[in-house]
Design an enzyme around this catalytic site. Structure first.
Site, mmCIF file in Angstrom:
data_model
loop_
_atom_site.group_PDB
_atom_site.id
_atom_site.type_symbol
_atom_site.label_atom_id
_atom_site.label_comp_id
_atom_site.label_asym_id
_atom_site.label_seq_id
_atom_site.Cartn_x
_atom_site.Cartn_y
_atom_site.Cartn_z
ATOM 1 N N LYS A 93 50.514 24.467 46.055
ATOM 2 C CA LYS A 93 49.464 24.959 45.128
ATOM 3 C C LYS A 93 49.146 24.297 44.332
ATOM 4 C CE LYS A 93 51.322 29.867 46.138
ATOM 5 N NZ LYS A 93 51.845 31.030 45.152
ATOM 6 N N ASP A 135 47.414 36.093 43.826
ATOM 7 C CA ASP A 135 49.466 36.363 42.981
ATOM 8 C C ASP A 135 49.279 37.589 41.845
ATOM 9 O OD1 ASP A 135 50.407 35.681 44.768
ATOM 10 O OD2 ASP A 135 51.166 33.812 43.983
#
Ligand code: NAP
Length: 279
Positions: A71, A107
Site C-alpha cells: 500500500k 478506506d
C-alpha cells in the site's frame, strides 16, 4: 458472461493474497450487472512490485486494489496520487486512465459510508475514542475528524504512533494521544468507540483491546474486525445496550467505491455483502 476480447482486467495485488475475499466480492458484483470485466488475485513479491505495475499498465488493466504489503511501496510507481491517498500515506486502489496510473484510497470514505449506513449515527458533535494507530486507524481518523465530531482521543500501545495519528486529526478537530492505560480516563465521556487494532481477531477471539467493562452504556461501538463476526468487544458492547458495527461494511464499501471508479456503475452493495458473508 463469455470471456471475449472486450473483457477488461481488474484485480487485487498483495503478498500473500490467497485469503483475499475481494475476487469473490467483485466478481459477484460484475456478474450481477453483466459487466465485461474479470477480477483476479495477483500474488506479487515486494521485489517485483515495479515490474508488476508496469506489466499491468502495459497489458491495459483497467485498475486494481492494493493490499499488504504494497500500500505504501506502490506510490513511487504511479503517475498521480489523490489528495486523500497522499494524506493517508497509502494507496488501496489504482485506476488506469489512458495509460496513466492514478493512486486512490477508498478506506476512509468506505468506513464513513458503512458507519453511517449501518448505525444511523449523526457524526456532528460525537466524542470519539479510536483504539489503535496503524494504517486502518489513519483512515478512520481522517474520515471522522473531517465529519464534524467534537474531538478524537487516539489510544495505542505505542504512544508515539498515537501521537502521529492525533496530529493528523488535529488539522480538522481537537485531538489527544494516550497509551492503552489512558483509556479509562477518557472513555466515560465518549459516544463513539472504534477498535482499529487486530486484537480480538481469529484465532485469538477471547482477547479485547481494553477492558470492556469500561464501556459506557448505550453508545456506538465499531470494530474493524469481521472475523469473527462479533468480537468479544462487540459482544460486551451489545450487553451494554450499545449499537454495534463490525468491519464487514467497511470492507464492502471500500470495494464498492473502487468498483464505481473502474466501471462507472453504482455498485450492488447487497450482492457484494452477501458474497463476502458466504465466504
Ligand atoms: P497495522 O498498521 O499493523 O496496525 C495494527 C494496530 O494494532 C497498531 O495500532 C498496533 O499497536 C495494534 N496492535 C496489534 N497487536 C496488538 C496487541 N497485541 N496489543 C495492543 N495493540 C496491538 O494494521 P492495520 O492495517 O491498521 O489493521 C488493523 C486491523 O484493522 C486489522 O485487524 C485489520 O484486519 C483491520 N482492518 C479492517 C479493514 C476493513 O475493511 N474492515 C480495513 C483495514 C484494516 P502498535 O502501534 O503498538 O503496534
Amino acid at each position: 458472461m463469455d470471456i471475449t476480447a472486450d473483457v477488461k482486467l481488474l484485480g487485487v495485488m498483495g503478498h500473500p493474497i490467497g485469503h483475499s475475499k475481494s475476487p469473490v466480492m467483485h466478481n459477484a458484483a460484475l456478474r450481477s450487472q453483466r459487466l465485461p470485466y474479470v477480477y483476479l488475485a495477483f500474488d506479487v513479491k515486494p521485489e517485483q512490485l515495479g515490474e508488476a505495475v508496469q506489466g499491468l499498465r502495459a497489458i491495459g488493466a483497467r485498475g486494481w486494489n492494493v493490499t499488504i504489503p504494497h500500500k505504501v511501496a506502490i506510490m513511487p510507481f504511479l503517475d498521480e496520487i489523490s489528495e486523500e491517498a497522499d494524506t493517508l500515506g497509502a494507496v488501496n486502489t489504482v485506476v488506469c486512465e489512458d495509460g496513466r496510473l492514478l493512486g486512490r484510497n477508498t478506506d476512509a470514505e468506505g468506513y464513513l459510508q458503512a458507519l453511517v449506513e449501518e448505525t444511523g449515527i449523526h457524526l456532528e458533535g460525537q466524542r470519539v475514542l479510536i483504539v489503535g494507530a496503524g494504517g486502518a486507524a489513519r483512515a478512520v481518523t481522517y474520515a471522522l475528524s473531517r465529519a464534524g465530531v467534537s474531538y478524537i482521543v487516539i489510544a495505542n500501545r505505542t504512544l508515539e504512533r498515537a501521537e502521529q495519528v492525533a496530529s493528523l486529526a488535529s488539522k480538522w478537530t481537537e485531538s489527544k494521544a494516550v497509551g492503552i492505560d489512558g483509556i479509562g480516563k477518557y472513555i466515560g465521556d465518549c459516544t463513539l468507540v472504534v477498535n482499529t487494532t487486530s486484537v480480538g481477531m481469529f484465532p485469538r477471539t477471547n482477547a479485547s483491546p481494553f477492558d470492556p467493562r469500561l464501556l459506557p452504556d448505550g453508545i456506538v461501538v465499531s470494530d474493524l474486525i469481521y472475523n469473527p463476526e462479533k468480537t468479544l468487544l462487540l459482544h460486551e458492547a451489545e450487553a451494554r445496550n450499545c449499537t454495534i458495527q463490525n468491519g464487514l461494511g467497511m470492507f464492502v464499501y471500500q470495494g464498492a467505491l473502487a468498483y464505481e471508479m473502474w466501471t462507472g456503475q453504482v455498485a450492488p452493495i447487497d450482492v457484494m455483502r452477501k458474497a463476502v458473508a458466504r465466504e
